[in-house]
Write a protein that holds these residues in place. Structure first.
Motif, mmCIF file in Angstrom:
data_model
loop_
_atom_site.group_PDB
_atom_site.id
_atom_site.type_symbol
_atom_site.label_atom_id
_atom_site.label_comp_id
_atom_site.label_asym_id
_atom_site.label_seq_id
_atom_site.Cartn_x
_atom_site.Cartn_y
_atom_site.Cartn_z
ATOM 1 N N MET A 36 0.839 -1.181 0.000
ATOM 2 C CA MET A 36 0.000 0.000 0.000
ATOM 3 C C MET A 36 0.886 1.248 0.000
ATOM 4 N N PRO A 37 0.636 2.184 -0.912
ATOM 5 C CA PRO A 37 1.470 3.390 -1.002
ATOM 6 C C PRO A 37 1.427 4.217 0.284
ATOM 7 N N VAL A 38 2.502 4.927 0.508
ATOM 8 C CA VAL A 38 2.604 5.832 1.653
ATOM 9 C C VAL A 38 1.820 7.103 1.325
ATOM 10 N N GLU A 39 1.152 7.658 2.317
ATOM 11 C CA GLU A 39 0.460 8.937 2.153
ATOM 12 C C GLU A 39 1.230 9.992 2.947
ATOM 13 N N LEU A 40 1.527 11.092 2.279
ATOM 14 C CA LEU A 40 2.297 12.148 2.928
ATOM 15 C C LEU A 40 1.988 13.457 2.216
ATOM 16 N N GLY A 41 1.685 14.497 2.984
ATOM 17 C CA GLY A 41 1.395 15.807 2.411
ATOM 18 C C GLY A 41 2.635 16.460 1.817
ATOM 19 N N MET A 42 2.397 17.520 1.082
ATOM 20 C CA MET A 42 3.476 18.220 0.398
ATOM 21 C C MET A 42 4.519 18.760 1.379
ATOM 22 N N ARG A 43 4.105 19.379 2.464
ATOM 23 C CA ARG A 43 5.068 19.944 3.417
ATOM 24 C C ARG A 43 5.962 18.878 4.020
ATOM 25 N N GLU A 44 5.360 17.780 4.415
ATOM 26 C CA GLU A 44 6.135 16.690 5.014
ATOM 27 C C GLU A 44 7.089 16.078 3.993
ATOM 28 N N PHE A 45 6.622 15.965 2.756
ATOM 29 C CA PHE A 45 7.466 15.420 1.693
ATOM 30 C C PHE A 45 8.642 16.361 1.421
ATOM 31 N N GLU A 46 8.373 17.653 1.361
ATOM 32 C CA GLU A 46 9.446 18.630 1.153
ATOM 33 C C GLU A 46 10.481 18.552 2.268
ATOM 34 N N ALA A 47 10.029 18.251 3.486
ATOM 35 C CA ALA A 47 10.965 18.089 4.599
ATOM 36 C C ALA A 47 11.883 16.890 4.373
ATOM 37 N N LEU A 48 11.359 15.805 3.788
ATOM 38 C CA LEU A 48 12.201 14.651 3.450
ATOM 39 C C LEU A 48 13.270 15.042 2.431
ATOM 40 N N VAL A 49 12.867 15.826 1.439
ATOM 41 C CA VAL A 49 13.820 16.287 0.416
ATOM 42 C C VAL A 49 14.885 17.163 1.072
ATOM 43 N N GLU A 50 14.478 18.049 1.967
ATOM 44 C CA GLU A 50 15.438 18.904 2.675
ATOM 45 C C GLU A 50 16.429 18.070 3.482
ATOM 46 N N ARG A 51 15.942 17.041 4.155
ATOM 47 C CA ARG A 51 16.843 16.171 4.933
ATOM 48 C C ARG A 51 17.834 15.468 4.014
ATOM 49 N N ALA A 52 17.360 15.039 2.847
ATOM 50 C CA ALA A 52 18.262 14.389 1.887
ATOM 51 C C ALA A 52 19.335 15.380 1.426
ATOM 52 N N LEU A 53 18.947 16.620 1.170
ATOM 53 C CA LEU A 53 19.922 17.645 0.766
ATOM 54 C C LEU A 53 20.899 17.949 1.895
ATOM 55 N N ASP A 54 20.404 17.969 3.122
ATOM 56 C CA ASP A 54 21.275 18.228 4.275
ATOM 57 C C ASP A 54 22.319 17.130 4.445
ATOM 58 N N ARG B 99 4.302 12.145 -6.169
ATOM 59 C CA ARG B 99 3.364 11.022 -6.299
ATOM 60 C C ARG B 99 4.034 9.723 -6.755
ATOM 61 N N PRO B 100 4.899 9.745 -7.764
ATOM 62 C CA PRO B 100 5.552 8.480 -8.138
ATOM 63 C C PRO B 100 6.354 7.870 -6.989
ATOM 64 N N LEU B 101 7.003 8.710 -6.190
ATOM 65 C CA LEU B 101 7.756 8.194 -5.045
ATOM 66 C C LEU B 101 6.817 7.624 -3.988
ATOM 67 N N LEU B 102 5.727 8.326 -3.705
ATOM 68 C CA LEU B 102 4.766 7.812 -2.729
ATOM 69 C C LEU B 102 4.179 6.479 -3.185
ATOM 70 N N GLU B 103 3.862 6.391 -4.461
ATOM 71 C CA GLU B 103 3.209 5.187 -4.995
ATOM 72 C C GLU B 103 4.124 3.968 -4.996
ATOM 73 N N MET B 104 5.424 4.175 -5.070
ATOM 74 C CA MET B 104 6.332 3.026 -5.143
ATOM 75 C C MET B 104 6.757 2.512 -3.772
ATOM 76 N N CYS B 105 6.445 3.267 -2.715
ATOM 77 C CA CYS B 105 6.932 2.908 -1.385
ATOM 78 C C CYS B 105 5.815 2.387 -0.493
ATOM 79 N N ASP B 106 6.163 1.385 0.316
ATOM 80 C CA ASP B 106 5.204 0.767 1.223
ATOM 81 C C ASP B 106 5.384 1.199 2.674
#
Length: 117
Positions: free
Chosen positions: A1-19, A76-83
């Motif tokens: 089942m895909p993960v559900e995550l709002g835009m703000r929370e997802f952007e925080a994941l991207v920021e952590r990856a950049l950090d 969305r593609p990232l959310l859809e591929m992750c469980d």
């Protein structure tokens, strides 16, 4: 089942990856805009990320007159591929590193060899 995550929370994941990018390399991508978009382009709906710009090795000494490079991460593609959240965090990190590597001129074949494909 895909993960559900709002835009703000997802952007925080991207920021952590950049950090997580070492400071020496992060300085070289400071002029690259990193953006999150909900969907990949219609012609490639499963695309996770995209580097749009001129890579550092292709820039000449008189480089100018170009729009700044940008990295797009597609939510969305990232959310859809992750469980799970753990899997999502890992895939976001891999995608961010993959696209940043394109800024340094590293191609897809080499990234796959390194485990970032």
């Amino acid at each position: 089942m895909p993960v559900e995550l709002g835009m703000r929370e997802f952007e925080a994941l991207v920021e952590r990856a950049l950090d997580g990018i070492p400071d020496e390399l992060a300085q070289l991508v400071s002029n690259v805009a990193v953006l999150v978009d909900d969907d990949a382009p219609p012609d490639d709906p499963d695309l996770l990320g995209l580097y749009d710009g001129v890579s550092l090795p292709e820039q000449s000494a008189d480089f100018g007159g170009f729009l700044p490079a940008r990295i797009l991460i597609f939510r969305r593609p990232l959310l859809e591929m992750c469980d799970s959240m753990a899997e999502l965090e890992d895939e976001v990190r891999i995608t961010v590193v993959h696209e940043v590597a394109h800024h340094f001129g590293i191609d897809d074949a080499r990234l796959h060899e390194l485990g970032y494909g």
